[in-house]
Design an enzyme around this catalytic site. Sequence first.
Site, PDB file in Angstrom:
ATOM      1  CE  LYS A 125      -4.513   0.835   0.065  1.00 33.90           C
ATOM      2  NZ  LYS A 125      -5.530   0.091  -0.697  1.00 33.90           N
ATOM      3  CG  ASP A 165      -7.281   3.570  -1.169  1.00 31.20           C
ATOM      4  OD1 ASP A 165      -7.263   4.353  -0.197  1.00 31.20           O
ATOM      5  OD2 ASP A 165      -7.850   2.466  -1.135  1.00 31.20           O
TER       6      ASP A 165
END
Length: 450
Positions: A125, A165
């Site tokens: 991430k 995201d």
Amino acid sequence: MPYVKEVFEYLKRTSPSQTEFYQAAQEVLESLRPLMAKYPKYTQHKIIERIVEPERQILFRVNWLDDNGVIQVNKGFRIEFNSALGPYKGGLRFHPSVNAGVIKFLGFEQIFKNALTGLQIGGGKGGSDFNPKGKSDNEIMRFCQAFMSELFRHIGANTDVPAGDIGVGGREIGYMFGMYKKLANKYEGAFTGKSLKWGGSLARTEATGYGTVYFAKYMLEDRGETLEGKRCVVSGSGNVAIYTIEKLYQLGALPITCSDSNGMIYDEAGIDLGLLKDLKEVKRVRLSEYVKYVPTAKYTPIEAYPEGTNAVYNIPCFAAFPSATQNELNITDAKNLLASGCICVSEGANMPTTHEAMELFIESKICYGPGKAANAGGVATSQLEMAQNAAKITWSFEEVDAKLAQIMKDIYVNASTTAAEFGEPTNLVLGANIAGFRKVADAMIEQGLV
């Protein structure tokens, strides 16, 4: 189990002030107690100690010029957590709340989410504390190019494949991919969520929201229930929420709420999907504009929410789809949902439910789909995009959607079967955590101490 407790205490000591990461780690580690007791090999190989530590953490400075010629400075992050199953895979988040703890929690969750898909992708991430809201397209382009001037050296089609995201959509992916291509001198699938004009996959935009609804569908089918004709509440108004609402309509349900950071809409007749898309995907304005077009709808600003609650979850419903952000649904919200007759919660966001609320849902034995299982459709379809890029082919929307539906069914069956194996057939948190962990842990053991 003292062993699990010791590892958790070690995390607190060595990664101070990373609250969200502790929460994510605690949920997983507590679920693993029965697995560790039954299979001592995971203790012998120190898998827990190894899996909670990222393989690589990249922190860098991002300098860029705003439209006034003023230098701005932000922080950039990429946490490459685990590559036992494939290249690191996980989104980039641009939001002022981004810090090391948030990125580590997201990356840790991604390990198990990606494992549950059954596809060859590891967990990672990244992101920045940059806020794209209120910025011009040129400012966003300059930031994305500056961000990529460092990150490009750490990613690639077979190394680490970022996606979008919160705060990172098709526009941002385009600017970053363009800079990556220039700096790396490669045209490859180093990103997913790309435009359909240059390597993106049909149904990728819809995948997370669609997948969350598919997961709810399979949970309910096992209990002889259906979404058809049922009132559903959805939080958020971004990509996940919009396509959760779209799939709910396709399955005959009635989604009646959506929200943003300023407030929420309650539309008894059902959310006007076309209007919502126009406001959020085209005009990029606040949700409060909705009532100008639908005067019968009710807008509640966040300052008017009942104290200590999220107003979305005060609306009586059959099913709830938290699709905004982490920890948006607390114990009071959970009690309100259960009191109103809600029997299904399927998480579209990452860790949107607090630990106490999660425990209440598990105890109540409702259909509760934790994010790492219920919202895995997005990353699964990202891997399908990677496969299409590698083969230089394009699948139809229907083909990708069918693959997505099957992947979500497989995830549900895997989590459900694993939960039953360990004596808690309705506890999909336990099932998803153990199933995801076991797949990664076995791969780590087979690949040796690396």
